[in-house]
Design an enzyme around this catalytic site. Structure first.
Site, PDB file in Angstrom:
ATOM      1  N   ARG A 130       0.818  -1.226   0.000  1.00 45.30           N
ATOM      2  CA  ARG A 130       0.000   0.000   0.000  1.00 45.30           C
ATOM      3  C   ARG A 130       0.845   1.267   0.000  1.00 45.30           C
ATOM      4  O   ARG A 130       0.366   2.336  -0.363  1.00 45.30           O
ATOM      5  CB  ARG A 130      -0.932   0.001   1.214  1.00 45.30           C
ATOM      6  CG  ARG A 130      -2.111  -0.941   1.029  1.00 45.30           C
ATOM      7  CD  ARG A 130      -3.030  -0.906   2.207  1.00 45.30           C
ATOM      8  NE  ARG A 130      -3.584   0.417   2.434  1.00 45.30           N
ATOM      9  CZ  ARG A 130      -4.284   0.760   3.502  1.00 45.30           C
ATOM     10  NH1 ARG A 130      -4.511  -0.127   4.449  1.00 45.30           N
ATOM     11  NH2 ARG A 130      -4.759   1.975   3.635  1.00 45.30           N
ATOM     12  N   TYR A 144      -8.516  16.053  -3.415  1.00 45.96           N
ATOM     13  CA  TYR A 144      -8.618  17.294  -2.638  1.00 45.96           C
ATOM     14  C   TYR A 144      -7.611  17.257  -1.504  1.00 45.96           C
ATOM     15  O   TYR A 144      -7.239  16.193  -1.023  1.00 45.96           O
ATOM     16  CB  TYR A 144     -10.035  17.512  -2.086  1.00 45.96           C
ATOM     17  CG  TYR A 144     -10.624  16.378  -1.274  1.00 45.96           C
ATOM     18  CD1 TYR A 144     -11.200  15.287  -1.895  1.00 45.96           C
ATOM     19  CD2 TYR A 144     -10.634  16.418   0.127  1.00 45.96           C
ATOM     20  CE1 TYR A 144     -11.772  14.260  -1.163  1.00 45.96           C
ATOM     21  CE2 TYR A 144     -11.209  15.395   0.870  1.00 45.96           C
ATOM     22  CZ  TYR A 144     -11.768  14.316   0.222  1.00 45.96           C
ATOM     23  OH  TYR A 144     -12.327  13.296   0.944  1.00 45.96           O
ATOM     24  N   LYS A 148      -6.073  18.904   9.452  1.00 40.86           N
ATOM     25  CA  LYS A 148      -6.774  18.664  10.714  1.00 40.86           C
ATOM     26  C   LYS A 148      -6.684  19.982  11.499  1.00 40.86           C
ATOM     27  O   LYS A 148      -5.612  20.590  11.568  1.00 40.86           O
ATOM     28  CB  LYS A 148      -6.101  17.520  11.494  1.00 40.86           C
ATOM     29  CG  LYS A 148      -6.225  16.145  10.809  1.00 40.86           C
ATOM     30  CD  LYS A 148      -7.519  15.450  11.136  1.00 40.86           C
ATOM     31  CE  LYS A 148      -7.680  14.125  10.413  1.00 40.86           C
ATOM     32  NZ  LYS A 148      -6.970  13.011  11.051  1.00 40.86           N
TER      33      LYS A 148
HETATM   34  O1  76R Z   1      -5.080   2.805   6.512  1.00 31.92           O
HETATM   35  C1  76R Z   1      -6.104   2.199   6.863  1.00 31.92           C
HETATM   36  O2  76R Z   1      -6.878   1.596   6.100  1.00 31.92           O
HETATM   37  C2  76R Z   1      -6.424   2.199   8.298  1.00 31.92           C
HETATM   38  C3  76R Z   1      -7.547   3.070   8.611  1.00 31.92           C
HETATM   39  C4  76R Z   1      -7.386   4.480   8.071  1.00 31.92           C
HETATM   40  C5  76R Z   1      -6.482   5.466   8.481  1.00 31.92           C
HETATM   41  C6  76R Z   1      -5.395   5.397   9.535  1.00 31.92           C
HETATM   42  C7  76R Z   1      -8.196   5.046   7.012  1.00 31.92           C
HETATM   43  C8  76R Z   1      -9.162   4.337   6.307  1.00 31.92           C
HETATM   44  N1  76R Z   1      -7.829   6.346   6.823  1.00 31.92           N
HETATM   45  C9  76R Z   1      -6.779   6.639   7.683  1.00 31.92           C
HETATM   46  C10 76R Z   1      -6.102   7.852   7.780  1.00 31.92           C
HETATM   47 MN1  76R Z   1      -8.778   7.713   5.631  1.00 31.92          MN
HETATM   48  N2  76R Z   1      -9.665   9.019   4.411  1.00 31.92           N
HETATM   49  C11 76R Z   1      -9.543  10.389   4.477  1.00 31.92           C
HETATM   50  C12 76R Z   1     -10.533  10.973   3.632  1.00 31.92           C
HETATM   51  O3  76R Z   1     -13.263  13.739   3.280  1.00 31.92           O
HETATM   52  C13 76R Z   1     -12.953  13.436   4.460  1.00 31.92           C
HETATM   53  O4  76R Z   1     -13.745  13.597   5.417  1.00 31.92           O
HETATM   54  C14 76R Z   1     -11.609  12.857   4.749  1.00 31.92           C
HETATM   55  C15 76R Z   1     -10.791  12.455   3.521  1.00 31.92           C
HETATM   56  C16 76R Z   1     -11.225   9.941   3.023  1.00 31.92           C
HETATM   57  C17 76R Z   1     -12.356  10.068   2.028  1.00 31.92           C
HETATM   58  C18 76R Z   1     -10.671   8.713   3.515  1.00 31.92           C
HETATM   59  C19 76R Z   1     -11.097   7.450   3.127  1.00 31.92           C
HETATM   60  N3  76R Z   1      -7.552   9.177   6.334  1.00 31.92           N
HETATM   61  C20 76R Z   1      -6.477   9.017   7.157  1.00 31.92           C
HETATM   62  C21 76R Z   1      -5.800  10.292   7.308  1.00 31.92           C
HETATM   63  C22 76R Z   1      -4.539  10.560   8.128  1.00 31.92           C
HETATM   64  C23 76R Z   1      -5.013  11.026   9.475  1.00 31.92           C
HETATM   65  C24 76R Z   1      -3.942  11.297  10.479  1.00 31.92           C
HETATM   66  O5  76R Z   1      -2.858  10.713  10.409  1.00 31.92           O
HETATM   67  O6  76R Z   1      -4.236  12.133  11.392  1.00 31.92           O
HETATM   68  C25 76R Z   1      -6.531  11.212   6.575  1.00 31.92           C
HETATM   69  C26 76R Z   1      -6.232  12.687   6.405  1.00 31.92           C
HETATM   70  C27 76R Z   1      -7.630  10.504   5.989  1.00 31.92           C
HETATM   71  C28 76R Z   1      -8.611  11.096   5.224  1.00 31.92           C
HETATM   72  N4  76R Z   1      -9.935   6.165   4.919  1.00 31.92           N
HETATM   73  C29 76R Z   1      -9.890   4.832   5.243  1.00 31.92           C
HETATM   74  C30 76R Z   1     -10.749   6.274   3.787  1.00 31.92           C
HETATM   75  C31 76R Z   1     -11.207   4.956   3.416  1.00 31.92           C
HETATM   76  C32 76R Z   1     -12.101   4.664   2.210  1.00 31.92           C
HETATM   77  C33 76R Z   1     -10.671   4.068   4.324  1.00 31.92           C
HETATM   78  C34 76R Z   1     -10.855   2.557   4.396  1.00 31.92           C
HETATM   79  C35 76R Z   1      -9.691   1.902   3.706  1.00 31.92           C
HETATM   80  C36 76R Z   1      -9.763   0.415   3.684  1.00 31.92           C
HETATM   81  O7  76R Z   1     -10.109  -0.183   4.706  1.00 31.92           O
HETATM   82  O8  76R Z   1      -9.453  -0.133   2.616  1.00 31.92           O
END
Ligand code: 76R
Length: 248
Positions: A130, A144, A148
């Site tokens: 990944r 986009y 935070k």
């Molecule tokens: O990596 C992983 O699958 C573990 C769970 C996970 C983490 C740690 C995860 C899952 N994300 C993580 C981190 Mn996410 N993500 C976003 C957005 O529009 C919004 O409101 C937010 C934009 C989307 C659409 C999205 C989708 N994620 C993060 C981080 C870092 C945060 C930090 O370190 O503070 C951001 C900024 C972020 C934002 N996230 C998922 C998704 C999806 C679809 C998943 C599920 C992935 C899967 O299980 O295959």
């Protein structure tokens, strides 16, 4: 000080947005257009070969709306390679007909909020894969940037680790319910670009972007702490659809 989240960092990412000067394109001779198209296809061919060797990846989409005409999303091991890519594009005959309108520099990132204690994530093949992903050949892209929040009352970076973990778990659960519909690449850009992360989503059904992003807006981590930049949405370009688009 709150405990910093540990990140795993993979390939560097450049989102390179360009817009076409259609008047210049139409005014050019057939021979000039052919040369420009050939050089563009040669560049794309080279990037596809890099992807086939698993040394990088390319996503090429046309952007809907006036923010840009194309996005080239490139993944590479180093920033030097990304820089070389944009320079080779800029020197091509095709670039004479396009203008750079936006770019975003980041690095593919996984954070440890969901990590299993005692497991070295770099020993888990799915995690390693990944970090250096071959981008999906999905019909649509959505990109986009986001931050935070760091306000006095709502400051993500001052929350205890356990609170952030709990919120990220809830975030991850929503994300997982879109498995098979939306693929997301989160790339960190603190120190590299104007926002803290780039969010790139891929889907065959563009409506799933709206559903996922909307559902996340109700989840605390986005509702309370998320700040968002401009959204770009696009359609996949293949060699054929690209040639079609460039026809005058
Ligand atoms: O990596 C992983 O699958 C573990 C769970 C996970 C983490 C740690 C995860 C899952 N994300 C993580 C981190 Mn996410 N993500 C976003 C957005 O529009 C919004 O409101 C937010 C934009 C989307 C659409 C999205 C989708 N994620 C993060 C981080 C870092 C945060 C930090 O370190 O503070 C951001 C900024 C972020 C934002 N996230 C998922 C998704 C999806 C679809 C998943 C599920 C992935 C899967 O299980 O295959």
């Amino acid at each position: 000080m709150s405990e910093a989240a540990q990140t795993l960092d993979g390939w560097y990412v450049l989102h390179d947005f360009r817009t076409v000067d259609w008047a210049a394109w139409q005014d050019a001779s057939e021979a000039e257009r052919e040369k420009a198209t050939r050089e563009l296809l040669t560049l794309i061919g080279g990037w596809e070969e890099t992807e086939a060797r698993k040394e990088g990846s390319l996503a090429l989409y046309s952007i809907v709306g006036q923010k840009a005409d194309f996005v080239f999303m490139h993944l590479r091991e180093t920033l030097q390679e990304l820089n070389a890519i944009e320079n080779s594009y800029n020197k091509s005959a095709f670039a004479r007909f396009t203008k750079p309108v936006h770019s975003y520099v980041s690095v593919v990132e996984l954070s440890n909020y969901m990590g299993q204690p005692g497991v070295d994530p770099m020993q888990v093949p799915e995690i390693v894969a990944r970090l250096k992903p071959i981008l999906p050949k999905a019909e649509h892209i959505c990109f986009y940037p986001m931050n935070k929040r760091r306000l006095l009352g709502d400051n993500w970076y001052m929350l205890p680790m356990d609170d952030r973990k709990a919120m990220m778990r809830s975030h991850g659960m929503i994300g997982r319910s879109y498995a098979g519909k939306v693929k997301q690449i989160i790339s960190g850009s603190v120190g590299f670009d104007d926002w803290e992360w780039g969010v790139t989503l891929f889907a065959d059904d563009a409506l799933q972007f709206k559903k996922l992003v909307y559902e996340m807006r109700f989840d605390e981590v986005s509702a309370r702490y998320g700040e968002f930049g401009e959204f770009y949405v696009g359609n996949r370009l293949t060699r054929d659809s690209l040639s079609e688009l460039l026809k005058v």
